[in-house]
Design an enzyme around this catalytic site. Structure first.
Site, PDB file in Angstrom:
ATOM      1  CB  SER A 261      72.679   7.621 -40.644  1.00 21.30           C
ATOM      2  OG  SER A 261      72.615   7.408 -39.236  1.00 21.30           O
ATOM      3  CG  ASP A 262      74.252  13.982 -38.742  1.00 21.53           C
ATOM      4  OD1 ASP A 262      74.530  13.707 -37.558  1.00 21.53           O
ATOM      5  OD2 ASP A 262      74.468  15.110 -39.234  1.00 21.53           O
ATOM      6  CE1 TYR A 263      72.434  11.315 -31.055  1.00 21.46           C
ATOM      7  CE2 TYR A 263      70.143  11.703 -31.643  1.00 21.46           C
ATOM      8  CZ  TYR A 263      71.097  11.328 -30.710  1.00 21.46           C
ATOM      9  OH  TYR A 263      70.710  10.979 -29.439  1.00 21.46           O
ATOM     10  CB  ALA A 264      67.911  10.236 -35.151  1.00 23.95           C
ATOM     11  CB  ALA A 265      69.956  10.794 -40.735  1.00 29.22           C
TER      12      ALA A 265
END
Length: 740
Positions: A261-265
């Site tokens: 995932s991208d950051y905190a996605a």
């Protein structure tokens, strides 16, 4: 490790230990115990979870990574090494031009060499994975992350995607490579309004034809990881989108690597409104085969109860963990958990003279000469008095927002570049004006009022600088302006509605151009700017992007004629922001601008601006005069077994050698769905000696004509086609052929 041993390792893990492999935390969680407590509390996890995680975010440096790895393994029951992943986008210590500048080289082979340097330097610093390349296609210059893209065209982006992955991964030898994580899958560059993190809504046909090819090229090149994008597609956020991640990426393309995932996605699935809480967000993400949760507590706290309560199968966990373990095995971490991290290698591999030499060459090819009235450039050294002025005239901030491991003190400023060509009596320099009139937006990045006041020129300094610049300009023969965006005005979360030069710089330009001197504008930016006013005022314009470590040398090499510019735009420059999104390969309409059946007003156009770009895709000038003539086809018909040969004569009518990028476009005149006015299908960079000509040939095959037809089949349809060859997407010569 052998596959049977890797399987045995997987089977020996408890459920909690498996889940740990699917969690990524930042480096502050691995500091001394008392320093790590704060991040743990903020995320809502405990030290036991930290001791089981599989990867670390944005920690580099041989000594740091080795220390963290050693401590971690000392507390690990199974001795599964950590993965160190980092944002190393276009250079580690040797910083190359931003990717939008790399796209302007139209030279994938050269860019592959640049990314092999990136990998070699980064591996010495202990990185295992880089979050690169970003291959998002972008057609809206308002979007800050234009900086990270190679442009607006699917074909060209795919070429660079392949080259970057090959450069990063090489033959996967420890001292020469990283694992490549292609991002942001998918269609992140199409956010509505050019606004970061915004909604994406498009047809599947457009997705497949325009936005997916560059990602697929990266997967085909062997990229080991894929990062999900923040946006929605068809109403479903990508991190939980089974159609994109399972159906296309996993099943259609056969991707067996890691999806992160991208950051905190994952947690942001709640904010999107498709999950009520962390539990639902976790279920959506793992079922879509998102393997690693970057920087949230979702997987850490929700996967185990989801399995225990029968809402998901432990098989999903096993499959995800297996992909992570395979990646670690491919990197050789079980045999050497430190891989090639070495302080000695850092001392000897980073920013070497050879790396600087390559950066200078790459940057020279990335710079685009947009305008050169009356052949003002190149300037002859030590002939005319030159004033170098503007906020970037002696500013080391030339590496851009995402060169997070670069150092500005390594950067060659434009002034330093000029000093290699000019004696002191022929060069004067001053800033002349501030970069911005208002720096308050820096507060979003943690800058206090005191810090901002130190950055910003005082009113008295502004007056003094203007007076000094005016006096120097009156004594100069040529004024070179080094202007552009602030570093933090582009890059992630750098979306803008006003993409002109900052007002304070425009006012300064007006003051000095009124003196009637010869003028050159060097533009430093992370996106195409609106340069309509500047194109009317300036004699010459060079688009320099954020040019990187060797920026000053490369700019001077072109201005003083050592290098003949060869850069070509990979993204269109608009007349006005109101034209955006803008791209050369638009669809034909029922009432095109050149309509023969409707009056002048009732066609597809603006009443206050041209339709076309100020500087179109593929455009760029050199110091030579190149002409295209005698376009010919080997036949008027293309068949399955008989490709066409298209040839054109390219002539250099100047007394100096040049490199020309010969571009081939095709238009399908009648299809089962509407087709673009033209599409790039091939290009060649050719060297032309002074006063020489060369016949350049292309082979046209049936496969080059495939597209997603009305039935969504990737196929080719018979009929009439236009073929165009020229030096950019606008200035072309046309021929016709038929596919039978």
């Amino acid at each position: 490790m052998k596959q049977e041993n890797l399987k045995a390792l997987l089977n020996s893990l408890t459920l909690q230990e498996k889940i740990g492999q699917l969690i990524q935390l930042s480096g502050d969680f691995f500091a001394a115990d008392q320093l790590a407590v704060g991040p743990q509390k903020k995320l809502g996890i405990n030290q036991e979870i930290v001791q089981q995680v599989g990867s670390v975010l944005n920690i580099v440096g041989a000594e740091k990574t080795k220390s963290i790895q050693e401590t971690y393994l000392g507390n690990s029951r199974h001795k599964i090494p950590l993965l160190f992943m980092a944002d190393i986008i276009y250079g580690y210590r040797t910083i190359f031009p931003i990717p939008l500048g790399l796209g302007a080289t139209w030279n994938p082979a050269l860019v592959e060499k640049a990314y092999s340097v990136l990998a070699k330097e980064s591996s010495a610093a202990g990185a295992h994975v880089t979050f690169a390349p970003m291959v998002d296609l972008v057609r809206d210059a308002r979007w800050g992350r234009c900086l990270e893209s190679t442009g607006e065209d699917a074909f060209l982006n795919a070429k660079f995607s392949t080259a970057m992955v090959n450069g990063i991964q090489g033959d996967f030898s420890p001292e020469e490579s990283l694992a490549s994580c292609v991002k942001h899958f998918a269609a992140y560059g199409a956010g509505e309004g050019g606004r970061e993190y915004n909604t994406v809504d498009m047809s599947e046909r457009r997705l497949r034809e325009d936005y997916l090819p560059a990602y697929q090229a990266a997967v085909d090149a062997g990229a080991k990881l894929v990062m999900t994008s923040f946006n929605t597609y068809d109403g479903v956020p990508v991190t939980g989108n089974e159609f994109l991640l399972k159906d296309i990426l996993r099943t259609e393309w056969g991707f067996e690597g890691v999806i992160i995932s991208d950051y905190a996605a994952i947690q942001e699935l709640i904010a999107h409104g498709v999950a009520a809480d962390d539990r639902e967000a976790t279920k959506l993400a793992i079922e879509a085969t998102t393997d690693i949760d970057m920087k949230t507590a979702c997987y850490a706290k929700q996967l185990e109860p989801l399995v225990n309560q029968g809402e998901i199968s432990e098989k999903l966990i096993d499959e995800a963990v297996w992909r992570v373990l395979q990646l670690k095995n491919d990197l050789g971490l079980f045999e050497n958990p430190y891989r090639s991290a070495s302080k000695k290698r850092e001392d000897h591999e980073l920013l070497t003279p050879k790396n600087r030499e390559l950066a200078r060459k790459v940057t020279s090819e990335a710079l685009v000469l947009l305008q050169n009235k009356n052949d003002l450039l190149p300037l002859t050294p030590n002939k005319d008095k030159i004033l170098l002025v503007g906020p970037y005239s002696d500013n080391p901030e030339l590496i851009g927002l995402w060169a997070v491991h670069g150092k500005k003190e390594d950067t060659i400023t434009i002034k330093r570049g000029f000093e290699t060509y000019l004696n002191s009596e022929f060069l004067s320099q001053t800033a002349g004006c501030d970069l911005l009139s208002d720096y308050q937006f820096l507060g979003e990045f943690g800058a206090t009022k005191d810090v901002i006041s130190q950055i910003q020129m005082s009113d008295a300094e502004k007056v003094r600088q203007l007076e000094k610049a005016t006096a120097l300009a009156k004594d100069a023969d040529v004024i070179v302006f080094a202007m552009g965006e602030h570093t933090l005005q582009s890059g992630e979360a750098g979306s803008r509605t006003d993409i002109t030069l900052p007002a304070i710089q425009k006012e300064f330009l007006a003051e000095l151009t009124a003196l009637g001197k010869k003028t050159v504008l060097v533009v430093i930016s992370g996106r195409p700017l609106v340069l309509t006013e500047e194109s009317e005022k300036m004699d010459a314009i060079i688009q320099a992007w954020f040019p990187g470590t060797e920026g000053g040398h490369a700019i001077a090499d072109i201005i003083f004629g050592k290098t003949n510019p060869s850069g070509r735009l990979s993204m269109s420059f608009p007349y006005t922001v109101g034209q955006l999104p803008l791209y050369y390969n638009e669809f034909t309409t029922g009432r095109p601008l050149d309509s023969k059946t409707h009056s002048g007003r009732f066609v597809s156009k603006y009443i206050d601006s041209p339709n076309e770009a100020l500087f179109p895709f593929g455009f760029g000038l050199s110091f030579s005069k190149v002409e295209y003539t005698n376009l010919s086809l080997s036949s008027a018909e293309l068949t399955e077994n008989k490709p066409l040969e298209a040839s054109i004569v390219v002539e250099n009518k100047a007394n100096r050698a040049t490199t020309e990028t010969v571009q081939l476009y095709i238009q399908d005149l009648v299809g089962s769905v509407v087709r673009p006015v033209k599409e790039l299908k091939a290009f060649q960079k050719v060297h032309l000696s002074a006063n020489s000509q060369q016949t350049v040939s292309f082979t046209i095959t049936k496969d080059m004509l495939r597209y997603y037809t009305k039935s969504m089949k990737f196929d080719v349809e018979t009929g009439d086609f236009n073929l165009y060859i020229g030096g950019n997407s606008r200035d072309v010569i046309r021929a016709e052929f038929i596919l039978k």
